[in-house]
Design a protein around this motif. Sequence first.
Motif, short mmCIF file in Angstrom:
data_model
loop_
_atom_site.label_atom_id
_atom_site.label_comp_id
_atom_site.label_asym_id
_atom_site.label_seq_id
_atom_site.Cartn_x
_atom_site.Cartn_y
_atom_site.Cartn_z
N VAL A 67 -7.92 1.97 -23.39
CA VAL A 67 -8.30 2.92 -22.40
C VAL A 67 -7.53 4.18 -22.41
O VAL A 67 -7.38 5.27 -21.67
CB VAL A 67 -7.71 2.36 -21.11
CG1 VAL A 67 -8.40 1.16 -20.58
CG2 VAL A 67 -6.17 1.92 -21.20
N ARG A 68 -7.09 4.36 -23.89
CA ARG A 68 -6.42 5.69 -24.33
C ARG A 68 -5.25 6.32 -23.58
O ARG A 68 -4.99 7.06 -23.45
CB ARG A 68 -7.59 6.90 -24.25
CG ARG A 68 -8.15 7.03 -25.66
CD ARG A 68 -7.34 7.04 -26.79
NE ARG A 68 -6.81 8.53 -26.98
CZ ARG A 68 -7.41 9.58 -27.00
NH1 ARG A 68 -8.54 9.56 -27.54
NH2 ARG A 68 -6.78 10.82 -27.06
N LEU A 69 -4.35 5.08 -23.10
CA LEU A 69 -3.18 5.49 -22.58
C LEU A 69 -2.16 5.91 -23.97
O LEU A 69 -1.17 6.57 -23.76
CB LEU A 69 -2.42 4.22 -21.80
CG LEU A 69 -2.78 3.91 -20.51
CD1 LEU A 69 -2.34 2.75 -19.98
CD2 LEU A 69 -2.81 5.11 -19.41
N GLU A 70 -2.63 5.33 -25.06
CA GLU A 70 -2.04 5.66 -26.30
C GLU A 70 -3.18 6.02 -27.28
O GLU A 70 -4.06 5.53 -27.14
CB GLU A 70 -1.07 4.43 -26.62
CG GLU A 70 -0.17 4.15 -25.67
CD GLU A 70 0.74 3.10 -26.37
OE1 GLU A 70 1.91 2.82 -25.78
OE2 GLU A 70 0.34 2.42 -27.21
N THR A 71 -2.72 6.70 -28.40
CA THR A 71 -3.62 6.93 -29.42
C THR A 71 -3.21 6.07 -30.80
O THR A 71 -2.18 6.09 -30.97
CB THR A 71 -3.73 8.51 -29.99
OG1 THR A 71 -3.79 9.32 -28.75
CG2 THR A 71 -4.66 8.89 -31.03
N PRO A 72 -4.25 5.26 -31.19
CA PRO A 72 -4.07 4.55 -32.22
C PRO A 72 -3.38 5.49 -33.61
O PRO A 72 -3.65 6.60 -33.56
CB PRO A 72 -5.41 3.97 -32.87
CG PRO A 72 -6.37 4.60 -32.07
CD PRO A 72 -5.74 5.25 -30.86
N SER A 109 -14.12 12.29 -19.36
CA SER A 109 -15.66 11.54 -19.05
C SER A 109 -15.60 10.19 -19.74
O SER A 109 -16.46 9.26 -19.21
CB SER A 109 -16.76 12.47 -19.59
OG SER A 109 -16.82 12.19 -20.97
N MET A 110 -15.13 10.08 -20.85
CA MET A 110 -15.06 8.62 -21.63
C MET A 110 -14.19 7.58 -20.73
O MET A 110 -14.51 6.57 -20.25
CB MET A 110 -14.84 8.66 -22.93
CG MET A 110 -15.75 9.36 -23.85
SD MET A 110 -17.20 8.33 -24.01
CE MET A 110 -16.91 7.12 -25.14
N ARG A 111 -13.07 8.08 -20.19
CA ARG A 111 -12.29 7.26 -19.62
C ARG A 111 -12.85 6.70 -18.04
O ARG A 111 -12.42 5.58 -17.79
CB ARG A 111 -10.82 8.03 -19.16
CG ARG A 111 -9.89 8.19 -20.17
CD ARG A 111 -8.62 8.40 -19.69
NE ARG A 111 -7.60 8.60 -20.51
CZ ARG A 111 -6.83 9.63 -21.03
NH1 ARG A 111 -7.13 10.70 -20.45
NH2 ARG A 111 -5.79 9.41 -21.92
N LEU A 171 -15.86 4.18 -9.40
CA LEU A 171 -16.49 5.46 -10.17
C LEU A 171 -17.55 5.22 -11.26
O LEU A 171 -17.72 5.68 -12.24
CB LEU A 171 -15.18 5.88 -10.96
CG LEU A 171 -14.14 6.43 -10.13
CD1 LEU A 171 -12.90 7.06 -11.12
CD2 LEU A 171 -14.73 7.95 -9.75
N GLU A 172 -18.04 3.95 -10.59
CA GLU A 172 -19.33 3.46 -11.62
C GLU A 172 -19.10 3.08 -13.03
O GLU A 172 -19.48 3.54 -13.98
CB GLU A 172 -20.56 4.70 -11.38
CG GLU A 172 -21.10 4.67 -10.08
CD GLU A 172 -22.13 5.46 -9.82
OE1 GLU A 172 -22.32 6.55 -10.67
OE2 GLU A 172 -23.17 5.22 -8.70
N SER A 173 -17.78 2.40 -13.41
CA SER A 173 -17.50 2.27 -14.58
C SER A 173 -18.39 1.24 -15.25
O SER A 173 -18.87 0.57 -14.45
CB SER A 173 -16.11 1.62 -14.24
OG SER A 173 -15.09 2.48 -13.84
N GLU A 174 -18.52 1.58 -16.55
CA GLU A 174 -19.32 0.50 -17.24
C GLU A 174 -18.63 -0.64 -17.75
O GLU A 174 -19.34 -1.56 -18.55
CB GLU A 174 -19.99 1.29 -18.37
CG GLU A 174 -20.95 2.64 -18.12
CD GLU A 174 -21.48 3.06 -18.80
OE1 GLU A 174 -21.54 2.82 -20.01
OE2 GLU A 174 -21.97 4.46 -18.91
N VAL A 175 -17.36 -0.41 -18.17
CA VAL A 175 -16.56 -1.40 -18.83
C VAL A 175 -15.42 -1.76 -17.70
O VAL A 175 -14.70 -1.04 -17.23
CB VAL A 175 -15.75 -1.11 -19.93
CG1 VAL A 175 -15.27 -2.18 -20.67
CG2 VAL A 175 -17.14 -0.49 -21.02
#
Length: 279
Positions: free
Chosen positions: A73-78, A100-102, A179-183
């Motif tokens: 969920v990009r709370l952190e960056t790998p 937008s990706m979130r 929010l119409e999430s897909e995942v």
Amino acid sequence: MKSFFSSLRSAQAVVESEADRADPVQIRIRDLHKSYGDHEVLKGLSFDIQRGKVNHIIGPSGSGKTVLMRQLVRLETPDSGQILVDGVDWSTLSGLTLDSMRRKFGMVFQMSALFDSMTVFENVAFPLVEHTDMSRKEVRERVMDRLEILGVGAAADQSPAELSGGMQKRVAVARALVLESEVLIYDEPTTGLDPLTTQTVDELILETGERFGVTSIVISHDMASVFRIADLITFLYFGEVQATGTPAELLHTLEPATLAFIKASGVSQDILDERAKNG
């Protein structure tokens, strides 16, 4: 000048134009690494998340499940590696494109994480109020639609504290979907629940996937639930993928760490037989 929300929609359109919507794999994780200081938690993870399926991630405490979720969920960056969502490596995104990706992702937290100071309606409306320019009428229609579909429309004016554990989960799912999430990512959804409520939550995960066509990612220690509803299981063992496959494949694995974990959980062929019998 474009508004923030029209700019966000434009960024989302760019991202979606690059995606292969027919691909059965929605998320590809490739050689993912994450360390904190000298402690390496994720050690080159590579596996797939199947579109529209129930994907369980299991493993002992300290195996990296929560850290992986934070990368997803990009709370952190790998530190390195790729997280390809619909073909787009979103570990490299920033700004409006990242925002937008979130919105593709919705979270259902372990204890539902509803605000007791708000009504059920206000809880579900919160993401729309905070992150969109929808009118009050549009917000109400969207919120009530989700609540009605998930069977908790009559509870719209109630406090979350007045609801059962199973109903609270339904409200939490409605909020994640508004929010119409897909995942949808479920973080230990059955922890602390009694067996009947656990079964209700399992059915809710399946029902939500079928009704909304979402991809489900379930982080869980509840092995009975895992083998009852999962389409695909990935077993993490101290930062590495030891095995991935269907419930039947993992139940008959010869990989030592996976085999030991499953045996210790007490899961047996009976659960798969019951699942097959019930369709």
